[in-house]
Design a protein around this motif. Structure first.
Motif, PDB file in Angstrom:
ATOM      1  N   PRO A 189       0.722  -1.126   0.140  1.00 55.66           N
ATOM      2  CA  PRO A 189       0.022  -0.045  -0.137  1.00 55.66           C
ATOM      3  C   PRO A 189       0.729   1.183   0.147  1.00 55.66           C
ATOM      4  CG  PRO A 189      -0.897  -1.591   1.646  1.00 55.66           C
ATOM      5  CD  PRO A 189       0.441  -2.142   1.162  1.00 55.66           C
ATOM      6  N   SER A 190       0.402   2.174  -0.737  1.00 61.66           N
ATOM      7  CA  SER A 190       1.275   3.540  -1.043  1.00 61.66           C
ATOM      8  C   SER A 190       1.523   4.293   0.322  1.00 61.66           C
ATOM      9  CB  SER A 190       0.815   4.555  -1.967  1.00 61.66           C
ATOM     10  OG  SER A 190      -0.810   4.816  -1.594  1.00 61.66           O
ATOM     11  N   THR A 191       0.716   4.024   1.412  1.00 62.22           N
ATOM     12  CA  THR A 191       0.651   4.900   2.652  1.00 62.22           C
ATOM     13  C   THR A 191       1.735   3.981   3.616  1.00 62.22           C
ATOM     14  OG1 THR A 191      -1.216   3.931   3.366  1.00 62.22           O
ATOM     15  CG2 THR A 191      -1.575   5.995   2.490  1.00 62.22           C
ATOM     16  N   TRP A 192       2.073   2.909   3.232  1.00 65.10           N
ATOM     17  CA  TRP A 192       3.001   2.201   4.265  1.00 65.10           C
ATOM     18  C   TRP A 192       4.330   2.623   4.088  1.00 65.10           C
ATOM     19  CZ3 TRP A 192       1.903  -2.533   7.401  1.00 65.10           C
ATOM     20  CH2 TRP A 192       0.560  -2.847   7.534  1.00 65.10           C
ATOM     21  N   TYR A 193       4.982   2.759   5.453  1.00 62.28           N
ATOM     22  CA  TYR A 193       6.430   3.244   5.350  1.00 62.28           C
ATOM     23  C   TYR A 193       7.475   1.953   4.688  1.00 62.28           C
ATOM     24  CZ  TYR A 193      11.072   3.456   7.394  1.00 62.28           C
ATOM     25  OH  TYR A 193      12.434   3.831   7.405  1.00 62.28           O
ATOM     26  N   GLU A 194       7.166   0.683   5.001  1.00 62.89           N
ATOM     27  CA  GLU A 194       7.791  -0.370   4.486  1.00 62.89           C
ATOM     28  C   GLU A 194       7.617  -0.421   3.146  1.00 62.89           C
ATOM     29  OE1 GLU A 194       5.856  -0.679   7.057  1.00 62.89           O
ATOM     30  OE2 GLU A 194       6.285  -2.225   8.332  1.00 62.89           O
ATOM     31  N   ALA A 195       6.245  -0.216   2.536  1.00 59.75           N
ATOM     32  CA  ALA A 195       6.172  -0.175   0.964  1.00 59.75           C
ATOM     33  C   ALA A 195       6.804   0.812   0.079  1.00 59.75           C
ATOM     34  CB  ALA A 195       4.509  -0.040   0.741  1.00 59.75           C
ATOM     35  N   SER A 196       6.961   2.020   0.831  1.00 54.77           N
ATOM     36  CA  SER A 196       7.509   3.460   0.171  1.00 54.77           C
ATOM     37  C   SER A 196       8.934   3.227   0.202  1.00 54.77           C
ATOM     38  CB  SER A 196       7.163   4.688   1.082  1.00 54.77           C
ATOM     39  OG  SER A 196       7.530   4.534   2.235  1.00 54.77           O
ATOM     40  N   LYS A 197       9.684   2.378   1.229  1.00 52.84           N
ATOM     41  CA  LYS A 197      11.064   2.470   1.126  1.00 52.84           C
ATOM     42  C   LYS A 197      11.571   1.211   0.115  1.00 52.84           C
ATOM     43  CE  LYS A 197      12.454   5.433   3.810  1.00 52.84           C
ATOM     44  NZ  LYS A 197      13.505   6.648   3.307  1.00 52.84           N
ATOM     45  N   ARG A 198      10.826   0.097   0.148  1.00 51.35           N
ATOM     46  CA  ARG A 198      10.871  -1.174  -0.878  1.00 51.35           C
ATOM     47  C   ARG A 198      10.806  -0.297  -2.209  1.00 51.35           C
ATOM     48  NH1 ARG A 198       7.889  -5.500   2.825  1.00 51.35           N
ATOM     49  NH2 ARG A 198       8.983  -5.290   4.562  1.00 51.35           N
ATOM     50  N   ARG A 199       9.691   0.536  -2.307  1.00 46.50           N
ATOM     51  CA  ARG A 199       9.634   0.917  -3.842  1.00 46.50           C
ATOM     52  C   ARG A 199      10.814   1.800  -4.171  1.00 46.50           C
ATOM     53  NH1 ARG A 199       4.920   2.407  -2.459  1.00 46.50           N
ATOM     54  NH2 ARG A 199       5.129   4.633  -2.217  1.00 46.50           N
ATOM     55  N   GLU A 200      11.281   2.435  -3.039  1.00 47.62           N
ATOM     56  CA  GLU A 200      12.360   3.575  -3.305  1.00 47.62           C
ATOM     57  C   GLU A 200      13.639   2.731  -3.717  1.00 47.62           C
ATOM     58  OE1 GLU A 200      14.986   7.014  -0.575  1.00 47.62           O
ATOM     59  OE2 GLU A 200      12.874   6.205  -0.214  1.00 47.62           O
ATOM     60  N   GLY A 201      13.772   1.629  -3.110  1.00 45.88           N
ATOM     61  CA  GLY A 201      15.002   0.532  -3.341  1.00 45.88           C
ATOM     62  C   GLY A 201      15.025   0.009  -4.620  1.00 45.88           C
ATOM     63  N   TRP A 202      13.879  -0.275  -5.273  1.00 47.69           N
ATOM     64  CA  TRP A 202      13.691  -0.776  -6.520  1.00 47.69           C
ATOM     65  C   TRP A 202      14.045   0.386  -7.439  1.00 47.69           C
ATOM     66  CZ3 TRP A 202       9.195   1.011  -9.569  1.00 47.69           C
ATOM     67  CH2 TRP A 202       9.051   0.506 -10.662  1.00 47.69           C
ATOM     68  N   LYS A 203      13.502   1.628  -7.184  1.00 51.02           N
ATOM     69  CA  LYS A 203      14.020   2.710  -8.182  1.00 51.02           C
ATOM     70  C   LYS A 203      15.467   2.901  -8.344  1.00 51.02           C
ATOM     71  CE  LYS A 203       9.518   4.976  -7.632  1.00 51.02           C
ATOM     72  NZ  LYS A 203       8.884   6.122  -7.184  1.00 51.02           N
ATOM     73  N   LYS A 204      16.080   3.072  -7.065  1.00 57.10           N
ATOM     74  CA  LYS A 204      17.304   3.537  -6.860  1.00 57.10           C
ATOM     75  C   LYS A 204      18.405   2.299  -7.513  1.00 57.10           C
ATOM     76  CE  LYS A 204      20.864   4.727  -3.236  1.00 57.10           C
ATOM     77  NZ  LYS A 204      21.114   4.879  -1.898  1.00 57.10           N
ATOM     78  N   ALA A 205      18.024   1.133  -7.319  1.00 56.27           N
ATOM     79  CA  ALA A 205      18.655  -0.061  -8.049  1.00 56.27           C
ATOM     80  C   ALA A 205      18.860   0.248  -9.494  1.00 56.27           C
ATOM     81  CB  ALA A 205      18.417  -1.494  -7.854  1.00 56.27           C
ATOM     82  N   LEU A 206      17.514   0.538 -10.143  1.00 59.41           N
ATOM     83  CA  LEU A 206      17.462   0.420 -11.601  1.00 59.41           C
ATOM     84  C   LEU A 206      18.112   1.893 -12.018  1.00 59.41           C
ATOM     85  CD1 LEU A 206      13.817  -0.494 -12.089  1.00 59.41           C
ATOM     86  CD2 LEU A 206      15.725  -1.971 -12.438  1.00 59.41           C
ATOM     87  N   LYS A 207      18.117   2.828 -11.284  1.00 54.46           N
ATOM     88  CA  LYS A 207      18.648   4.224 -11.566  1.00 54.46           C
ATOM     89  C   LYS A 207      20.120   3.833 -11.631  1.00 54.46           C
ATOM     90  CE  LYS A 207      18.945   9.066 -10.428  1.00 54.46           C
ATOM     91  NZ  LYS A 207      18.778  10.025  -9.753  1.00 54.46           N
ATOM     92  N   ASN A 208      20.664   3.574 -10.645  1.00 56.02           N
ATOM     93  CA  ASN A 208      22.175   3.063 -10.339  1.00 56.02           C
ATOM     94  C   ASN A 208      22.760   2.367 -11.603  1.00 56.02           C
ATOM     95  OD1 ASN A 208      22.136   4.703  -8.079  1.00 56.02           O
ATOM     96  ND2 ASN A 208      22.222   2.744  -6.675  1.00 56.02           N
ATOM     97  N   ALA A 209      21.900   1.309 -12.091  1.00 58.14           N
ATOM     98  CA  ALA A 209      22.319   0.572 -13.276  1.00 58.14           C
ATOM     99  C   ALA A 209      21.964   1.257 -14.467  1.00 58.14           C
ATOM    100  CB  ALA A 209      21.701  -1.151 -13.041  1.00 58.14           C
ATOM    101  N   GLY A 210      21.560   2.472 -14.561  1.00 59.51           N
ATOM    102  CA  GLY A 210      21.284   2.953 -15.916  1.00 59.51           C
ATOM    103  C   GLY A 210      20.149   2.473 -16.582  1.00 59.51           C
TER     104      GLY A 210
END
Length: 337
Positions: A189-210
């Protein structure tokens, strides 16, 4: 004839210490060695001594009870953390009073805190999906020590968190090392802390890999929501891997992919988060991120006791590193659907 209740003097005699030492242990006094504390606690267990909490509360102003506020403790994460906190509290002679919230908004959380404060607990541990939008006022706590578990750290309140962002990043980076470049994500769920951080980690890993972001769907932590979400991903994209925000949703993902005749892992790699006990027994076994809930419970209780006893420490904000567990649901990219 009614058997006499075990007294503090009985515990003292059994453990060969003074009754004052037993009292210090029961009150979690800091000037007791670990060896002596363990000996007294073992005596209490052996004799079946039940302290008179009401009398102790009158004598020292403490109830020897902590409050735990939780939301949806049927979920694996909150339930595991609650169990860990209860065990840690029992080890130091504290009872636990549980309250549950009806929602994850500020009003619901504040109401739950007030309920625990009014019950007279010595401190509170919050196991709620707290985000910065859910501020906790000093007025709500009424001076009661508090620790946040798995919620966004707030400046004046101690916290213990598994590093959700790093955990997600580890899972996605592993998928990238296998050759996957189109990696979808099923978020909680978009309002959950854990969900938002895991979503952020997914984005960060993809961004770092271009790499560009893959498809994103939201679930509610249930297997059914994961089942529905992966069907949308398969229908609308050419993703070859999916990072799922918890193992329960990943279970639904595996079922849906089986029905769609998408082979795991040769056509779609699947990674989850939590490492629930069933994960290794799924077919195929689920690659996932393991959270150390025992450490979360122990450290959150230690932080709370430090606050209750007004002890100082170097940091009141603790991040626990998660572990990547590799199983058969992930593999190098072979074929594209």
């Amino acid at each position: 004839m009614r058997k006499r209740a075990v007294s503090m003097l009985d515990v003292a005699a059994y453990s060969h210490v003074s009754h004052q030492t037993v009292s210090r242990v029961l009150n979690n006094h800091k000037n007791v060695s670990f060896k002596t504390r363990s000996k007294v606690l073992e005596a209490i267990k052996e004799l079946g001594y039940a302290p008179n909490l009401a009398a102790r509360a009158l004598s020292n102003g403490k109830t020897t009870t902590i409050g735990v506020l939780s939301y949806n403790s049927t979920l694996f994460g909150p339930a595991s953390m609650l169990h860990a906190v209860q065990n840690a509290a029992r080890d130091v002679g504290y009872a636990v009073t549980l309250a549950t919230t009806k929602g994850v908004n500020e009003i619901a959380i504040s109401a739950g805190i007030k309920e625990l404060v009014q019950s007279g607990v010595d401190g509170i541990i919050l196991i709620t999906p707290l985000t910065r939008g859910n501020q906790i006022s000093k007025e709500t706590l009424s001076g009661t020590p508090c620790v946040i578990v798995e919620g966004e750290s707030l400046k004046d309140i101690p916290s213990v968190n598994v590093d959700q962002l790093t955990g997600a990043q580890k899972a996605v980076e592993y998928l990238i090392t296998l050759g996957h470049t189109n990696i979808a994500h099923i978020s909680g769920p978009s309002t959950w802390y854990e969900a938002s951080k895991r979503r952020e980690g997914w984005k960060k890993a993809l961004k770092n890999a271009g790499l560009e972001l893959g498809p994103l769907e939201f679930g509610d932590w249930s297997a059914n929501s994961g089942y529905r979400a992966i069907k949308e991903i398969v229908k609308g994209s050419n993703a070859t891997a999916v990072f799922v925000a918890n193992d329960a949703m990943a279970l639904g993902v595996l079922k849906a992919l089986n029905e769609l005749k998408v082979k795991v892992p040769t056509e779609m790699s699947v990674a989850g988060f939590d490492d629930i006990p069933e994960s290794e027994f799924l077919i195929p076994g689920l690659t996932t991120i393991r959270q150390d809930f025992l450490s979360v419970g122990k450290l959150s209780l230690e932080l709370l006791m430090d606050r209750i006893e007004k002890r100082t420490r170097d940091s009141f904000h603790i991040a626990i590193q998660p572990e990547l567990i590799v199983r058969k649901s992930t593999a190098p990219l072979i074929t594209k659907r």
